[in-house]
Design a protein around this motif. Structure first.
Motif, PDB file in Angstrom:
ATOM      1  N   GLY A 132       0.782  -1.217   0.000  1.00  0.00           N
ATOM      2  CA  GLY A 132       0.000   0.000   0.000  1.00  0.00           C
ATOM      3  C   GLY A 132       0.817   1.272   0.000  1.00  0.00           C
ATOM      4  O   GLY A 132       0.264   2.351   0.116  1.00  0.00           O
ATOM      5  N   HIS A 133       2.148   1.176  -0.137  1.00  0.00           N
ATOM      6  CA  HIS A 133       2.982   2.365  -0.140  1.00  0.00           C
ATOM      7  C   HIS A 133       3.262   2.824  -1.568  1.00  0.00           C
ATOM      8  O   HIS A 133       3.008   2.118  -2.536  1.00  0.00           O
ATOM      9  CB  HIS A 133       4.288   2.086   0.610  1.00  0.00           C
ATOM     10  CG  HIS A 133       4.105   1.986   2.089  1.00  0.00           C
ATOM     11  ND1 HIS A 133       4.559   2.940   2.956  1.00  0.00           N
ATOM     12  CD2 HIS A 133       3.476   1.057   2.849  1.00  0.00           C
ATOM     13  CE1 HIS A 133       4.244   2.599   4.196  1.00  0.00           C
ATOM     14  NE2 HIS A 133       3.593   1.448   4.151  1.00  0.00           N
ATOM     15  N   MET A 134       3.794   4.007  -1.676  1.00  0.00           N
ATOM     16  CA  MET A 134       4.033   4.597  -2.974  1.00  0.00           C
ATOM     17  C   MET A 134       5.084   3.810  -3.748  1.00  0.00           C
ATOM     18  O   MET A 134       5.991   3.219  -3.160  1.00  0.00           O
ATOM     19  CB  MET A 134       4.506   6.050  -2.810  1.00  0.00           C
ATOM     20  CG  MET A 134       3.470   6.960  -2.177  1.00  0.00           C
ATOM     21  SD  MET A 134       2.010   7.180  -3.218  1.00  0.00           S
ATOM     22  CE  MET A 134       2.726   8.135  -4.564  1.00  0.00           C
ATOM     23  N   PRO A 135       4.996   3.802  -5.094  1.00  0.00           N
ATOM     24  CA  PRO A 135       6.036   3.156  -5.895  1.00  0.00           C
ATOM     25  C   PRO A 135       7.402   3.757  -5.586  1.00  0.00           C
ATOM     26  O   PRO A 135       7.542   4.961  -5.356  1.00  0.00           O
ATOM     27  CB  PRO A 135       5.603   3.470  -7.331  1.00  0.00           C
ATOM     28  CG  PRO A 135       4.133   3.710  -7.246  1.00  0.00           C
ATOM     29  CD  PRO A 135       3.905   4.354  -5.906  1.00  0.00           C
ATOM     30  N   GLY A 136       8.403   2.893  -5.566  1.00  0.00           N
ATOM     31  CA  GLY A 136       9.751   3.358  -5.280  1.00  0.00           C
ATOM     32  C   GLY A 136      10.164   3.146  -3.851  1.00  0.00           C
ATOM     33  O   GLY A 136      11.343   3.247  -3.515  1.00  0.00           O
ATOM     34  N   SER A 137       9.194   2.871  -2.951  1.00  0.00           N
ATOM     35  CA  SER A 137       9.541   2.567  -1.566  1.00  0.00           C
ATOM     36  C   SER A 137       9.572   1.061  -1.414  1.00  0.00           C
ATOM     37  O   SER A 137       8.719   0.349  -1.931  1.00  0.00           O
ATOM     38  CB  SER A 137       8.516   3.183  -0.609  1.00  0.00           C
ATOM     39  OG  SER A 137       7.220   2.713  -0.885  1.00  0.00           O
ATOM     40  N   GLY A 138      10.570   0.586  -0.705  1.00  0.00           N
ATOM     41  CA  GLY A 138      10.770  -0.867  -0.624  1.00  0.00           C
ATOM     42  C   GLY A 138      11.659  -1.314  -1.779  1.00  0.00           C
ATOM     43  O   GLY A 138      12.254  -0.484  -2.472  1.00  0.00           O
ATOM     44  N   PRO A 139      11.816  -2.621  -2.021  1.00  0.00           N
ATOM     45  CA  PRO A 139      11.165  -3.697  -1.284  1.00  0.00           C
ATOM     46  C   PRO A 139      11.785  -3.888   0.097  1.00  0.00           C
ATOM     47  O   PRO A 139      12.895  -3.451   0.345  1.00  0.00           O
ATOM     48  CB  PRO A 139      11.404  -4.920  -2.170  1.00  0.00           C
ATOM     49  CG  PRO A 139      12.701  -4.619  -2.844  1.00  0.00           C
ATOM     50  CD  PRO A 139      12.702  -3.134  -3.079  1.00  0.00           C
TER      51      PRO A 139
END
Length: 393
Positions: A2-9
């Motif tokens: 559920g987080h914004m693209p680019g955060s994670g993995p």
């Protein structure tokens, strides 16, 4: 998650089936209370992260042919103060009011309307008491507050260490309330304030389950609720903004949250002076210009009644859950299909129906997905608090 693209993995650990069962039960504090199966999960590894509470009790009331059963879920937000107070004080208040009603009936059975009124008026008066505890600090009302200095307000609202007193904390935070009562004659009553959900499952002689949603959805995304709020504040285009009350609060009915129930000066002078933290400052910045004709949040419970003895069901199950379970199944609004799935899982799960339903919500037979939900190495909240109470009625 559920987080914004680019955060994670983010890394996580895939557990064995045995370890998964063990840790899911441990983290959700699975237990059986007065015959009800209960779980409450917030896997974020931080102290006191879970703001959900639940209560299961049996009441032996004078003049009743048998015990009354109480089931309740309270989903707190913005802190623990209101939800802790509600968990502790609302059930005994309702019990006392019910005892008084039974005493007045002098041995006669209470009609459904009387029990519904106990729930509706009890919840409303409980919240009204929170409001009075705050307004009593300033007997002159808004005009008196306007004349006080910050030092005077701080003296009335903080302790010797400069922290907000309990009265202030309980009004700055809030909670939903979902309360179910079952009387000795098997009348079921469900009262809801906020967006926790209750689903009743009835199984017929052929083994087929039918599911009925008995709770309301007091949420800004609900068209009827949004229309109600707008009708109470004509000409105020931003009383509901982006599906939120005053652009900030997702739910339209709650216990606590007096910021949305009192004139703006209480927020601007009292709350801001008592606790000038980041959360309250951001909230005030958004809501105060829109707070023109309070209250904007209601404490009026929606109450439903079902005579279980008249259903002819072979088996009856009640599933109550905080909105964390709704989010895992169907987003912000509980769908009919999701409600049926809740009942089919809980009704066929055997000894641990709440745990089985939680497992389904997190990924079911997908061991890697469920493992990720429990063990992902994030430092912030990645799922909403999820509490489930399942009772055979």
């Amino acid at each position: 998650m559920g987080h914004m693209p680019g955060s994670g993995p983010w890394p996580y650990t895939v557990l064995s089936e045995a370890d998964l069962d063990h840790h899911l039960g441990r983290l959700s504090e699975h237990c059986i209370v007065e015959g009800a199966d209960c779980v409450s999960l917030q896997p974020v590894p931080m102290l006191d992260a879970n703001q959900d509470r639940y209560v299961v009790q049996k009441w032996q009331l004078p003049g009743s042919a048998g015990p009354w059963r109480l089931f309740a879920i309270f989903d707190g937000h913005a802190g623990h103060d209101t939800v802790d107070h509600t968990e502790r004080e609302l059930p005994p208040l309702l019990q006392s009011r019910l005892e008084a009603a039974l005493s007045a009936a002098a041995g006669a059975a209470l009609p459904p309307a009387a029990v519904a009124d106990v729930l509706r008026s009890g919840i409303s008066e409980f919240d009204d008491g929170l409001t009075r505890s705050l307004t009593d600090l300033f007997p002159g009302g808004p005009q008196a507050i306007a004349r006080l200095s910050d030092e005077d307000i701080r003296a009335a609202t903080t302790d010797e260490d400069g922290n907000p007193v309990d009265v202030i904390r309980r009004c700055m935070t809030g909670t939903t309330a979902l309360v179910a009562l079952v009387d000795p004659a098997r009348n079921l009553y469900v009262a809801s304030v906020g967006d926790c959900q209750a689903v009743l499952g009835l199984q017929d002689s052929a083994g087929t389950w039918d599911a009925s949603i008995l709770s309301a959805n007091h949420h800004g995304m609900d068209e009827a609720e949004a229309a109600r709020v707008r009708s109470e504040h004509p000409g105020e285009d931003e009383c509901i903004l982006n599906d939120r009350v005053l652009g900030r609060c997702a739910i339209t009915r709650a216990v606590g949250d007096q910021l949305y129930k009192l004139p703006a000066i209480y927020g601007d002078r009292v709350f801001r002076t008592a606790m000038p933290g980041g959360h309250i400052v951001r909230t005030l910045h958004e809501t105060l210009p829109r707070n023109l004709t309070p209250p904007y949040l209601s404490n009026a419970a929606d109450v439903r009644h079902v005579d279980l003895s008249a259903t002819g069901a072979q088996k009856t199950v009640l599933v109550m859950a905080s909105d964390g379970l709704v989010n895992q199944f169907s987003g912000e609004i509980l769908s009919r299909d999701a409600a049926r799935e809740w009942i089919e899982v809980a009704g066929g799960a055997g000894e641990k129906p709440a745990l089985a339903l939680l497992r389904r919500a997190l990924g079911g037979d997908d061991v890697e997905k469920v493992s990720a939900m429990l063990t992902v190495e994030m430092e912030e909240r990645w799922m909403d608090d999820t509490t489930i109470v399942v009772a055979q009625l």
